[in-house]
Design a protein around this motif. Structure first.
Motif, mmCIF file in Angstrom:
data_model
loop_
_atom_site.group_PDB
_atom_site.id
_atom_site.type_symbol
_atom_site.label_atom_id
_atom_site.label_comp_id
_atom_site.label_asym_id
_atom_site.label_seq_id
_atom_site.Cartn_x
_atom_site.Cartn_y
_atom_site.Cartn_z
ATOM 1 N N TRP A 28 0.919 -1.198 0.123
ATOM 2 C CA TRP A 28 -0.075 0.181 0.163
ATOM 3 C C TRP A 28 0.947 1.304 -0.023
ATOM 4 C CZ3 TRP A 28 -5.222 0.177 -0.455
ATOM 5 C CH2 TRP A 28 -6.015 -1.158 -0.327
ATOM 6 N N TYR B 71 2.358 1.768 -3.520
ATOM 7 C CA TYR B 71 1.456 2.515 -4.424
ATOM 8 C C TYR B 71 1.333 3.716 -4.225
ATOM 9 C CZ TYR B 71 -2.787 3.863 -6.613
ATOM 10 O OH TYR B 71 -3.783 4.449 -7.242
ATOM 11 N N ASN B 72 1.147 4.416 -2.882
ATOM 12 C CA ASN B 72 0.990 5.589 -2.730
ATOM 13 C C ASN B 72 2.078 6.489 -2.812
ATOM 14 O OD1 ASN B 72 -1.692 5.950 -1.272
ATOM 15 N ND2 ASN B 72 -1.460 4.461 -0.041
ATOM 16 N N SER C 162 -11.043 6.242 8.178
ATOM 17 C CA SER C 162 -11.285 4.696 8.171
ATOM 18 C C SER C 162 -10.443 4.026 7.168
ATOM 19 C CB SER C 162 -12.604 4.694 7.851
ATOM 20 O OG SER C 162 -13.004 3.181 7.946
ATOM 21 N N ARG C 163 -9.532 3.174 7.739
ATOM 22 C CA ARG C 163 -8.436 2.121 6.770
ATOM 23 C C ARG C 163 -9.020 1.095 6.103
ATOM 24 N NH1 ARG C 163 -3.113 5.042 7.441
ATOM 25 N NH2 ARG C 163 -2.364 3.483 6.163
ATOM 26 N N ILE C 164 -8.715 0.819 4.842
ATOM 27 C CA ILE C 164 -9.132 -0.470 4.447
ATOM 28 C C ILE C 164 -7.992 -1.365 4.065
ATOM 29 C CG2 ILE C 164 -11.330 0.288 3.392
ATOM 30 C CD1 ILE C 164 -9.826 0.382 0.562
ATOM 31 N N ASP C 165 -6.728 -0.601 4.502
ATOM 32 C CA ASP C 165 -5.550 -1.379 4.183
ATOM 33 C C ASP C 165 -4.954 -2.133 5.576
ATOM 34 O OD1 ASP C 165 -5.103 1.129 5.208
ATOM 35 O OD2 ASP C 165 -3.173 1.458 4.212
ATOM 36 N N PHE D 48 -1.169 13.962 5.846
ATOM 37 C CA PHE D 48 -1.979 13.143 4.924
ATOM 38 C C PHE D 48 -3.483 13.401 4.965
ATOM 39 C CE2 PHE D 48 1.656 10.109 5.190
ATOM 40 C CZ PHE D 48 1.760 9.798 3.909
ATOM 41 N N ASP E 223 -12.941 9.172 -0.661
ATOM 42 C CA ASP E 223 -11.403 8.528 -0.546
ATOM 43 C C ASP E 223 -10.706 9.830 -0.203
ATOM 44 O OD1 ASP E 223 -12.128 6.133 -1.965
ATOM 45 O OD2 ASP E 223 -11.949 6.989 -3.896
ATOM 46 N N ASN E 224 -9.463 9.237 0.518
ATOM 47 C CA ASN E 224 -8.642 10.258 1.222
ATOM 48 C C ASN E 224 -7.538 10.598 -0.149
ATOM 49 O OD1 ASN E 224 -6.446 11.470 2.339
ATOM 50 N ND2 ASN E 224 -6.487 10.346 4.018
ATOM 51 N N PHE F 29 -4.864 11.582 -0.437
ATOM 52 C CA PHE F 29 -3.446 11.395 -0.320
ATOM 53 C C PHE F 29 -2.821 9.980 0.144
ATOM 54 C CE2 PHE F 29 -4.543 15.776 0.514
ATOM 55 C CZ PHE F 29 -3.834 16.419 -0.691
ATOM 56 N N TRP F 30 -3.843 9.262 0.114
ATOM 57 C CA TRP F 30 -3.613 7.922 0.889
ATOM 58 C C TRP F 30 -4.587 6.946 0.302
ATOM 59 C CZ3 TRP F 30 0.970 6.144 2.567
ATOM 60 C CH2 TRP F 30 1.006 4.706 2.903
ATOM 61 N N PHE F 31 -4.559 6.143 -0.991
ATOM 62 C CA PHE F 31 -5.264 5.157 -1.438
ATOM 63 C C PHE F 31 -5.222 4.019 -0.274
ATOM 64 C CE2 PHE F 31 -5.591 1.149 -3.796
ATOM 65 C CZ PHE F 31 -6.921 1.114 -3.744
ATOM 66 N N GLY F 32 -6.329 3.535 0.397
ATOM 67 C CA GLY F 32 -6.400 2.610 1.281
ATOM 68 C C GLY F 32 -6.993 3.326 2.660
ATOM 69 N N SER F 33 -7.498 4.551 2.424
ATOM 70 C CA SER F 33 -8.023 5.376 3.519
ATOM 71 C C SER F 33 -9.465 6.283 3.208
ATOM 72 C CB SER F 33 -7.048 6.138 4.189
ATOM 73 O OG SER F 33 -7.663 7.024 4.962
ATOM 74 N N TYR F 34 -10.378 6.067 3.880
ATOM 75 C CA TYR F 34 -11.300 7.098 3.693
ATOM 76 C C TYR F 34 -11.420 8.088 4.337
ATOM 77 C CZ TYR F 34 -13.493 3.250 0.712
ATOM 78 O OH TYR F 34 -13.950 2.236 -0.156
#
Lengths: 305, 156
Positions: free
Chosen positions: A106, A109-110, A190-193, A299, B86-87, B89-94
Protein backbone atom coordinates in the motif's frame (compact mmCIF):
# COMPACT_ATOMS: atom_id res chain seq x y z
CA UNK A 1 55.59 27.16 -29.84
CA UNK A 2 54.83 28.04 -26.21
CA UNK A 3 51.07 27.93 -26.82
CA UNK A 4 51.41 24.64 -28.59
CA UNK A 5 53.18 23.10 -25.56
CA UNK A 6 50.42 24.34 -23.28
CA UNK A 7 47.82 22.78 -25.53
CA UNK A 8 49.77 19.53 -25.51
CA UNK A 9 50.02 19.52 -21.72
CA UNK A 10 46.33 20.37 -21.36
CA UNK A 11 45.36 17.69 -23.87
CA UNK A 12 47.48 15.12 -22.05
CA UNK A 13 45.93 16.09 -18.71
CA UNK A 14 42.41 15.98 -20.16
CA UNK A 15 43.18 12.60 -21.70
CA UNK A 16 44.42 11.18 -18.40
CA UNK A 17 41.31 12.50 -16.65
CA UNK A 18 39.05 11.00 -19.29
CA UNK A 19 40.76 7.62 -19.08
CA UNK A 20 40.49 7.80 -15.29
CA UNK A 21 36.78 8.58 -15.35
CA UNK A 22 36.10 5.87 -17.92
CA UNK A 23 38.11 3.41 -15.86
CA UNK A 24 36.04 4.34 -12.81
CA UNK A 25 32.83 3.91 -14.78
CA UNK A 26 33.80 0.33 -15.57
CA UNK A 27 35.51 -0.73 -12.36
CA UNK A 28 33.94 1.15 -9.43
CA UNK A 29 31.87 -1.07 -7.18
CA UNK A 30 28.96 1.04 -5.97
CA UNK A 31 27.08 -1.56 -3.93
CA UNK A 32 27.10 -5.33 -3.43
CA UNK A 33 24.15 -7.48 -4.34
CA UNK A 34 23.57 -9.80 -1.36
CA UNK A 35 21.71 -13.11 -1.95
CA UNK A 36 17.98 -12.98 -2.68
CA UNK A 37 16.14 -14.69 0.17
CA UNK A 38 12.59 -14.36 -1.10
CA UNK A 39 10.93 -12.16 -3.72
CA UNK A 40 7.72 -10.17 -3.62
CA UNK A 41 4.75 -11.96 -5.13
CA UNK A 42 2.27 -10.01 -7.25
CA UNK A 43 0.43 -10.26 -10.59
CA UNK A 44 2.81 -10.22 -13.56
CA UNK A 45 2.14 -6.60 -14.57
CA UNK A 46 2.73 -5.38 -11.02
CA UNK A 47 5.80 -7.55 -10.48
CA UNK A 48 7.34 -6.41 -13.76
CA UNK A 49 6.71 -2.80 -12.81
CA UNK A 50 8.29 -3.27 -9.37
CA UNK A 51 11.30 -4.98 -10.94
CA UNK A 52 11.75 -2.26 -13.52
CA UNK A 53 10.98 0.85 -11.44
CA UNK A 54 11.89 -0.14 -7.87
CA UNK A 55 14.41 -2.99 -7.86
CA UNK A 56 17.50 -0.88 -8.60
CA UNK A 57 17.26 0.52 -5.09
CA UNK A 58 14.74 -1.63 -3.21
CA UNK A 59 16.24 -5.07 -3.88
CA UNK A 60 19.39 -7.17 -3.91
CA UNK A 61 19.26 -7.11 -7.72
CA UNK A 62 20.58 -3.59 -8.17
CA UNK A 63 21.58 -2.94 -11.76
CA UNK A 64 24.25 -0.25 -11.74
CA UNK A 65 24.63 1.66 -14.99
CA UNK A 66 28.03 3.01 -16.08
CA UNK A 67 27.06 6.60 -15.30
CA UNK A 68 26.00 5.55 -11.78
CA UNK A 69 29.69 4.78 -11.17
CA UNK A 70 30.98 8.22 -11.99
CA UNK A 71 32.41 10.40 -9.22
CA UNK A 72 29.71 12.11 -7.11
CA UNK A 73 27.00 9.98 -8.78
CA UNK A 74 28.42 6.80 -7.20
CA UNK A 75 28.20 8.15 -3.67
CA UNK A 76 24.62 9.38 -4.23
CA UNK A 77 23.59 6.05 -5.73
CA UNK A 78 25.26 4.14 -2.87
CA UNK A 79 23.44 6.27 -0.28
CA UNK A 80 20.10 5.85 -2.05
CA UNK A 81 20.43 2.08 -2.41
CA UNK A 82 21.53 1.53 1.20
CA UNK A 83 18.71 3.72 2.53
CA UNK A 84 16.13 2.15 0.22
CA UNK A 85 17.07 -1.45 1.06
CA UNK A 86 16.97 -0.70 4.76
CA UNK A 87 13.42 0.63 4.44
CA UNK A 88 12.01 -1.90 1.98
CA UNK A 89 13.66 -4.80 0.17
CA UNK A 90 11.54 -6.65 -2.39
CA UNK A 91 14.05 -9.51 -2.54
CA UNK A 92 14.07 -10.13 1.21
CA UNK A 93 10.28 -10.23 1.23
CA UNK A 94 10.21 -13.47 3.24
CA UNK A 95 11.68 -11.63 6.22
CA UNK A 96 8.45 -9.62 6.59
CA UNK A 97 5.20 -10.76 8.15
CA UNK A 98 2.12 -10.97 5.90
CA UNK A 99 0.79 -7.77 7.48
CA UNK A 100 4.08 -5.94 6.89
CA UNK A 101 4.22 -7.14 3.27
CA UNK A 102 0.73 -5.81 2.56
CA UNK A 103 1.43 -2.58 4.41
CA UNK A 104 4.55 -1.98 2.26
CA UNK A 105 2.61 -2.65 -0.93
CA UNK A 106 0.00 0.00 0.00
CA UNK A 107 2.84 2.38 0.87
CA UNK A 108 4.64 1.64 -2.41
CA UNK A 109 1.47 2.38 -4.36
CA UNK A 110 0.91 5.66 -2.54
CA UNK A 111 4.53 6.76 -2.96
CA UNK A 112 4.37 6.07 -6.70
CA UNK A 113 0.94 7.66 -7.03
CA UNK A 114 2.18 10.81 -5.26
CA UNK A 115 5.08 11.05 -7.72
CA UNK A 116 7.69 10.61 -4.99
CA UNK A 117 8.85 7.22 -6.25
CA UNK A 118 10.78 6.35 -8.26
CA UNK A 119 12.83 9.38 -7.19
CA UNK A 120 12.33 11.99 -9.93
CA UNK A 121 16.10 12.43 -10.42
CA UNK A 122 16.51 8.66 -10.76
CA UNK A 123 13.60 8.32 -13.18
CA UNK A 124 14.98 11.14 -15.33
CA UNK A 125 18.21 9.21 -15.91
CA UNK A 126 16.66 5.73 -16.07
CA UNK A 127 13.91 6.06 -18.66
CA UNK A 128 12.67 2.48 -18.15
CA UNK A 129 11.84 3.30 -14.51
CA UNK A 130 8.75 5.36 -15.41
CA UNK A 131 5.50 3.82 -14.14
CA UNK A 132 2.65 3.96 -16.65
CA UNK A 133 -0.98 4.78 -15.81
CA UNK A 134 -1.94 1.23 -16.80
CA UNK A 135 0.61 -0.27 -14.41
CA UNK A 136 -0.56 1.99 -11.60
CA UNK A 137 -4.17 0.99 -12.28
CA UNK A 138 -3.18 -2.68 -12.20
CA UNK A 139 -1.38 -2.10 -8.89
CA UNK A 140 -4.48 -0.40 -7.48
CA UNK A 141 -6.73 -3.23 -8.67
CA UNK A 142 -4.40 -5.73 -7.00
CA UNK A 143 -4.57 -3.81 -3.72
CA UNK A 144 -8.37 -3.73 -3.94
CA UNK A 145 -8.20 -7.50 -3.52
CA UNK A 146 -6.31 -6.97 -0.28
CA UNK A 147 -9.00 -4.89 1.49
CA UNK A 148 -9.06 -5.96 5.11
CA UNK A 149 -12.47 -6.97 6.46
CA UNK A 150 -13.42 -6.01 10.01
CA UNK A 151 -14.65 -8.97 11.99
CA UNK A 152 -14.22 -7.78 15.59
CA UNK A 153 -17.58 -7.32 17.26
CA UNK A 154 -18.21 -4.82 20.04
CA UNK A 155 -16.80 -6.63 23.03
CA UNK A 156 -13.61 -4.82 23.97
CA UNK A 157 -13.20 -4.42 27.68
CA UNK A 158 -11.08 -1.33 28.16
CA UNK A 159 -8.41 -1.23 30.77
CA UNK A 160 -8.22 1.72 33.12
CA UNK A 161 -7.11 4.98 31.55
CA UNK A 162 -3.98 6.86 32.56
CA UNK A 163 -4.64 8.91 35.65
CA UNK A 164 -1.15 10.34 36.18
CA UNK A 165 -0.17 13.82 35.08
CA UNK A 166 3.47 12.73 34.70
CA UNK A 167 3.01 11.93 31.03
CA UNK A 168 5.57 9.95 28.98
CA UNK A 169 8.12 11.54 26.65
CA UNK A 170 9.01 10.11 23.23
CA UNK A 171 12.62 9.76 21.96
CA UNK A 172 12.10 12.93 19.90
CA UNK A 173 11.45 14.86 23.13
CA UNK A 174 7.72 15.20 22.49
CA UNK A 175 5.63 14.71 25.62
CA UNK A 176 2.12 13.31 25.62
CA UNK A 177 -0.50 15.76 26.82
CA UNK A 178 -4.28 15.29 27.00
CA UNK A 179 -4.72 18.89 25.87
CA UNK A 180 -5.63 17.75 22.36
CA UNK A 181 -9.08 16.75 23.65
CA UNK A 182 -9.89 20.48 23.67
CA UNK A 183 -8.68 21.07 20.08
CA UNK A 184 -10.77 21.08 16.94
CA UNK A 185 -11.12 17.87 14.97
CA UNK A 186 -9.16 18.08 11.74
CA UNK A 187 -10.59 14.89 10.22
CA UNK A 188 -11.51 11.29 10.79
CA UNK A 189 -10.38 8.37 8.66
CA UNK A 190 -11.20 4.73 8.19
CA UNK A 191 -8.55 2.46 6.72
CA UNK A 192 -9.15 -0.46 4.41
CA UNK A 193 -5.48 -1.44 4.22
CA UNK A 194 -5.77 -2.36 7.90
CA UNK A 195 -8.61 -2.49 10.44
CA UNK A 196 -8.11 0.86 12.13
CA UNK A 197 -10.07 4.09 12.41
CA UNK A 198 -8.65 7.42 13.50
CA UNK A 199 -9.55 10.90 14.69
CA UNK A 200 -7.13 13.76 13.99
CA UNK A 201 -7.01 16.88 16.13
CA UNK A 202 -5.30 20.15 15.17
CA UNK A 203 -4.11 22.70 17.70
CA UNK A 204 -5.20 26.34 17.18
CA UNK A 205 -1.98 27.19 15.26
CA UNK A 206 -2.47 24.23 12.92
CA UNK A 207 -6.18 24.91 12.44
CA UNK A 208 -5.52 28.57 11.63
CA UNK A 209 -2.92 27.49 9.07
CA UNK A 210 -5.41 25.07 7.47
CA UNK A 211 -8.15 27.69 7.25
CA UNK A 212 -5.77 30.28 5.80
CA UNK A 213 -4.24 27.71 3.40
CA UNK A 214 -0.78 28.33 4.83
CA UNK A 215 0.39 24.74 5.07
CA UNK A 216 3.31 24.69 2.65
CA UNK A 217 5.19 24.88 4.93
CA UNK A 218 3.19 24.65 8.12
CA UNK A 219 4.02 27.30 10.75
CA UNK A 220 6.22 26.41 13.71
CA UNK A 221 4.11 25.43 16.69
CA UNK A 222 1.50 23.58 14.64
CA UNK A 223 0.61 20.23 16.21
CA UNK A 224 -1.54 17.45 14.81
CA UNK A 225 -2.55 14.55 17.05
CA UNK A 226 -3.97 11.31 15.75
CA UNK A 227 -5.85 8.82 17.95
CA UNK A 228 -6.03 5.28 16.57
CA UNK A 229 -8.42 2.44 17.43
CA UNK A 230 -9.24 -0.97 16.01
CA UNK A 231 -12.64 -0.94 14.32
CA UNK A 232 -15.44 -3.00 15.85
CA UNK A 233 -18.69 -3.79 14.08
CA UNK A 234 -22.14 -3.83 15.74
CA UNK A 235 -25.16 -5.98 14.86
CA UNK A 236 -26.38 -3.38 12.34
CA UNK A 237 -23.03 -3.15 10.56
CA UNK A 238 -21.92 0.18 12.03
CA UNK A 239 -18.23 0.50 12.86
CA UNK A 240 -17.17 1.84 16.24
CA UNK A 241 -13.78 2.60 17.84
CA UNK A 242 -12.85 -0.56 19.74
CA UNK A 243 -9.46 -1.46 21.16
CA UNK A 244 -7.38 1.65 21.64
CA UNK A 245 -4.03 1.35 19.84
CA UNK A 246 -2.05 4.57 20.05
CA UNK A 247 -1.84 8.34 19.97
CA UNK A 248 0.51 9.87 17.39
CA UNK A 249 1.97 13.36 17.36
CA UNK A 250 3.36 15.55 14.61
CA UNK A 251 4.92 18.71 16.01
CA UNK A 252 6.13 21.41 13.64
CA UNK A 253 9.50 23.04 14.26
CA UNK A 254 11.37 23.58 11.01
CA UNK A 255 14.76 24.05 12.68
CA UNK A 256 14.60 21.52 15.52
CA UNK A 257 13.27 18.76 13.28
CA UNK A 258 15.13 19.71 10.11
CA UNK A 259 16.32 16.13 9.53
CA UNK A 260 12.70 14.91 9.39
CA UNK A 261 11.42 17.64 7.07
CA UNK A 262 10.51 19.99 9.91
CA UNK A 263 8.14 17.63 11.73
CA UNK A 264 8.83 15.94 15.05
CA UNK A 265 7.16 12.55 15.40
CA UNK A 266 5.97 10.65 18.46
CA UNK A 267 3.78 7.65 19.10
CA UNK A 268 2.39 6.49 22.45
CA UNK A 269 1.04 2.96 22.46
CA UNK A 270 -1.54 1.06 24.50
CA UNK A 271 -3.59 2.60 27.31
CA UNK A 272 -0.35 2.99 29.29
CA UNK A 273 0.93 5.34 26.54
CA UNK A 274 4.27 3.60 26.14
CA UNK A 275 6.58 5.69 23.89
CA UNK A 276 7.29 3.80 20.67
CA UNK A 277 10.45 3.55 18.61
CA UNK A 278 13.71 5.46 18.47
CA UNK A 279 14.99 8.54 16.68
CA UNK A 280 15.45 6.31 13.63
CA UNK A 281 11.73 5.54 13.66
CA UNK A 282 11.06 9.25 13.10
CA UNK A 283 13.15 9.01 9.91
CA UNK A 284 10.92 6.24 8.71
CA UNK A 285 7.83 8.37 9.51
CA UNK A 286 9.27 11.29 7.59
CA UNK A 287 10.12 9.07 4.63
CA UNK A 288 6.51 7.89 4.30
CA UNK A 289 5.04 11.36 4.90
CA UNK A 290 6.85 12.59 1.79
CA UNK A 291 3.89 11.11 -0.07
CA UNK A 292 1.88 14.03 1.38
CA UNK A 293 4.19 16.74 0.04
CA UNK A 294 1.24 18.57 -1.51
CA UNK A 295 -0.13 19.27 1.97
CA UNK A 296 3.14 19.93 3.76
CA UNK A 297 3.57 16.35 4.99
CA UNK A 298 0.10 15.91 6.51
CA UNK A 299 -1.98 13.13 4.97
CA UNK A 300 -5.41 13.50 6.46
CA UNK A 301 -6.90 16.75 5.24
CA UNK A 302 -10.41 16.54 3.76
CA UNK A 303 -10.34 17.88 0.23
CA UNK A 304 -13.15 18.99 -2.05
CA UNK A 305 -11.47 17.73 -5.22
CA UNK B 1 31.12 12.05 -21.29
CA UNK B 2 30.18 15.43 -19.92
CA UNK B 3 26.59 15.09 -21.07
CA UNK B 4 25.43 12.53 -18.47
CA UNK B 5 27.09 14.51 -15.68
CA UNK B 6 25.40 17.74 -16.73
CA UNK B 7 22.11 15.89 -17.18
CA UNK B 8 22.55 14.32 -13.74
CA UNK B 9 23.14 17.68 -12.04
CA UNK B 10 20.29 19.27 -13.98
CA UNK B 11 17.86 16.55 -12.96
CA UNK B 12 18.90 16.81 -9.32
CA UNK B 13 18.06 20.51 -9.44
CA UNK B 14 14.84 20.25 -11.42
CA UNK B 15 13.69 17.27 -9.33
CA UNK B 16 13.35 19.44 -6.26
CA UNK B 17 11.58 22.15 -8.24
CA UNK B 18 9.11 19.62 -9.63
CA UNK B 19 8.15 18.60 -6.10
CA UNK B 20 7.00 22.12 -5.34
CA UNK B 21 4.99 22.55 -8.52
CA UNK B 22 2.46 19.83 -7.72
CA UNK B 23 -1.24 20.50 -7.87
CA UNK B 24 -2.46 22.50 -4.88
CA UNK B 25 -5.18 20.64 -3.01
CA UNK B 26 -8.52 22.34 -2.32
CA UNK B 27 -9.09 21.86 1.39
CA UNK B 28 -12.75 21.44 2.27
CA UNK B 29 -14.09 24.29 4.41
CA UNK B 30 -14.78 23.43 8.05
CA UNK B 31 -18.56 24.08 8.19
CA UNK B 32 -19.32 22.54 11.59
CA UNK B 33 -18.32 24.62 14.60
CA UNK B 34 -17.93 22.42 17.68
CA UNK B 35 -18.40 25.44 19.99
CA UNK B 36 -16.26 23.81 22.63
CA UNK B 37 -18.05 20.45 22.60
CA UNK B 38 -15.84 17.37 22.92
CA UNK B 39 -15.78 14.22 20.83
CA UNK B 40 -17.47 11.24 22.47
CA UNK B 41 -17.11 8.75 19.62
CA UNK B 42 -17.08 8.17 15.85
CA UNK B 43 -19.41 5.87 13.93
CA UNK B 44 -18.89 4.62 10.39
CA UNK B 45 -21.82 3.38 8.31
CA UNK B 46 -20.19 1.75 5.30
CA UNK B 47 -23.54 0.83 3.73
CA UNK B 48 -24.62 4.48 3.69
CA UNK B 49 -21.08 5.70 2.96
CA UNK B 50 -21.13 8.05 5.95
CA UNK B 51 -19.07 8.77 9.02
CA UNK B 52 -20.50 10.54 12.07
CA UNK B 53 -18.85 12.17 15.04
CA UNK B 54 -20.72 12.38 18.32
CA UNK B 55 -19.93 15.47 20.38
CA UNK B 56 -21.12 16.37 23.85
CA UNK B 57 -21.17 19.27 26.30
CA UNK B 58 -19.81 18.92 29.84
CA UNK B 59 -23.03 17.38 31.18
CA UNK B 60 -23.05 14.90 28.27
CA UNK B 61 -19.40 14.05 28.92
CA UNK B 62 -20.19 13.51 32.58
CA UNK B 63 -22.72 10.91 31.57
CA UNK B 64 -20.71 9.33 28.77
CA UNK B 65 -17.13 9.52 29.97
CA UNK B 66 -17.21 10.18 33.67
CA UNK B 67 -19.51 7.35 34.61
CA UNK B 68 -22.73 9.09 35.63
CA UNK B 69 -25.31 6.35 35.83
CA UNK B 70 -28.33 8.31 34.67
CA UNK B 71 -28.94 11.17 32.28
CA UNK B 72 -28.97 14.64 33.81
CA UNK B 73 -30.86 17.69 32.53
CA UNK B 74 -29.06 19.93 30.04
CA UNK B 75 -26.94 17.28 28.41
CA UNK B 76 -26.39 18.20 24.78
CA UNK B 77 -25.30 15.69 22.17
CA UNK B 78 -24.57 16.55 18.56
CA UNK B 79 -24.14 13.84 15.95
CA UNK B 80 -22.35 15.35 12.98
CA UNK B 81 -22.61 13.23 9.83
CA UNK B 82 -20.33 13.51 6.81
CA UNK B 83 -20.17 11.67 3.53
CA UNK B 84 -17.12 9.40 3.44
CA UNK B 85 -14.78 10.00 0.52
CA UNK B 86 -11.48 8.65 -0.74
CA UNK B 87 -8.50 10.19 0.99
CA UNK B 88 -6.76 12.00 -1.85
CA UNK B 89 -3.37 11.47 -0.29
CA UNK B 90 -3.62 7.83 0.76
CA UNK B 91 -5.31 5.12 -1.26
CA UNK B 92 -6.51 2.67 1.38
CA UNK B 93 -8.08 5.35 3.56
CA UNK B 94 -11.52 6.98 3.63
CA UNK B 95 -11.89 10.45 5.11
CA UNK B 96 -14.83 12.63 6.11
CA UNK B 97 -16.10 14.62 3.13
CA UNK B 98 -19.04 17.00 2.77
CA UNK B 99 -21.17 17.74 5.83
CA UNK B 100 -24.61 16.11 5.47
CA UNK B 101 -26.47 16.95 8.68
CA UNK B 102 -26.10 17.75 12.37
CA UNK B 103 -28.55 16.14 14.81
CA UNK B 104 -28.91 17.64 18.28
CA UNK B 105 -30.35 15.90 21.33
CA UNK B 106 -30.90 17.76 24.61
CA UNK B 107 -32.02 16.14 27.83
CA UNK B 108 -34.57 17.89 30.05
CA UNK B 109 -35.47 17.80 33.73
CA UNK B 110 -38.69 15.98 32.85
CA UNK B 111 -40.04 14.22 29.78
CA UNK B 112 -38.44 13.14 26.56
CA UNK B 113 -35.21 14.67 25.34
CA UNK B 114 -35.62 17.16 22.51
CA UNK B 115 -34.34 16.33 19.04
CA UNK B 116 -33.71 18.45 15.99
CA UNK B 117 -31.72 18.09 12.82
CA UNK B 118 -30.08 20.66 10.61
CA UNK B 119 -29.51 19.63 7.03
CA UNK B 120 -26.58 20.82 4.96
CA UNK B 121 -26.32 18.39 2.05
CA UNK B 122 -27.64 14.98 1.18
CA UNK B 123 -30.99 13.32 1.88
CA UNK B 124 -33.39 14.66 4.54
CA UNK B 125 -33.98 12.54 7.62
CA UNK B 126 -37.73 11.92 7.75
CA UNK B 127 -39.94 13.44 10.48
CA UNK B 128 -40.92 10.00 11.78
CA UNK B 129 -37.39 9.26 12.86
CA UNK B 130 -36.72 11.57 15.87
CA UNK B 131 -37.50 9.04 18.63
CA UNK B 132 -35.46 6.33 16.94
CA UNK B 133 -32.61 8.73 16.21
CA UNK B 134 -32.65 10.03 19.80
CA UNK B 135 -32.42 6.48 21.15
CA UNK B 136 -29.62 5.71 18.70
CA UNK B 137 -27.62 8.80 19.66
CA UNK B 138 -28.04 8.26 23.40
CA UNK B 139 -27.09 4.60 23.10
CA UNK B 140 -23.73 5.15 21.43
CA UNK B 141 -20.86 3.96 23.62
CA UNK B 142 -17.95 6.40 24.01
CA UNK B 143 -14.59 5.77 22.40
CA UNK B 144 -11.74 4.94 24.73
CA UNK B 145 -9.39 7.87 25.23
CA UNK B 146 -6.33 7.01 27.30
CA UNK B 147 -6.23 10.17 29.34
CA UNK B 148 -9.55 10.37 31.08
CA UNK B 149 -11.70 8.20 33.33
CA UNK B 150 -13.56 5.73 31.20
CA UNK B 151 -16.40 3.37 31.86
CA UNK B 152 -17.56 2.42 28.38
CA UNK B 153 -18.14 -1.24 29.19
CA UNK B 154 -20.91 -0.27 31.64
CA UNK B 155 -22.98 1.01 28.79
CA UNK B 156 -22.60 -1.69 26.18
Amino acid sequence: MKISNRIKIFSLFAGICTVGVVAMAFTTKVVDNPPVTGEVEAPVVVKNMLQRACYDCHSNKTDIKWFDKLPIAASIVRRDVVTARKHLNFTEWDKLSKGEQDSFLWEAYNMINAGNMPLPEYAALHSNAQVTKEELAAFRAYLETKRVKVTNTIDTVHTAAVTTTNYPIAPTGIQFSPEFRNWQVMSTTSRIDNTTMRVMYANPIAMKAIKEHKINPWPDGAIVVKVVWEKEVDSEGNMHPGKFLNVQYMVRNAKQYESTDGWGYAKFETPTLKPYGTLLTAQSCASCHKAANATGGIFDLPTSN
Amino acid sequence: MRFPIILFIATMLTGSCMQQQKEKPAIRPYVFNDSGLKVITTIINEKAGTVSMLYGNKAAMDYQINGFKAHQPNEMFQLVTFREQDNKFWFGSYINGELLHVETVKTQAAGQPTYNVQHYNGPTISAADPARRTDFILSLPPAFYPCEPHLSTDKL
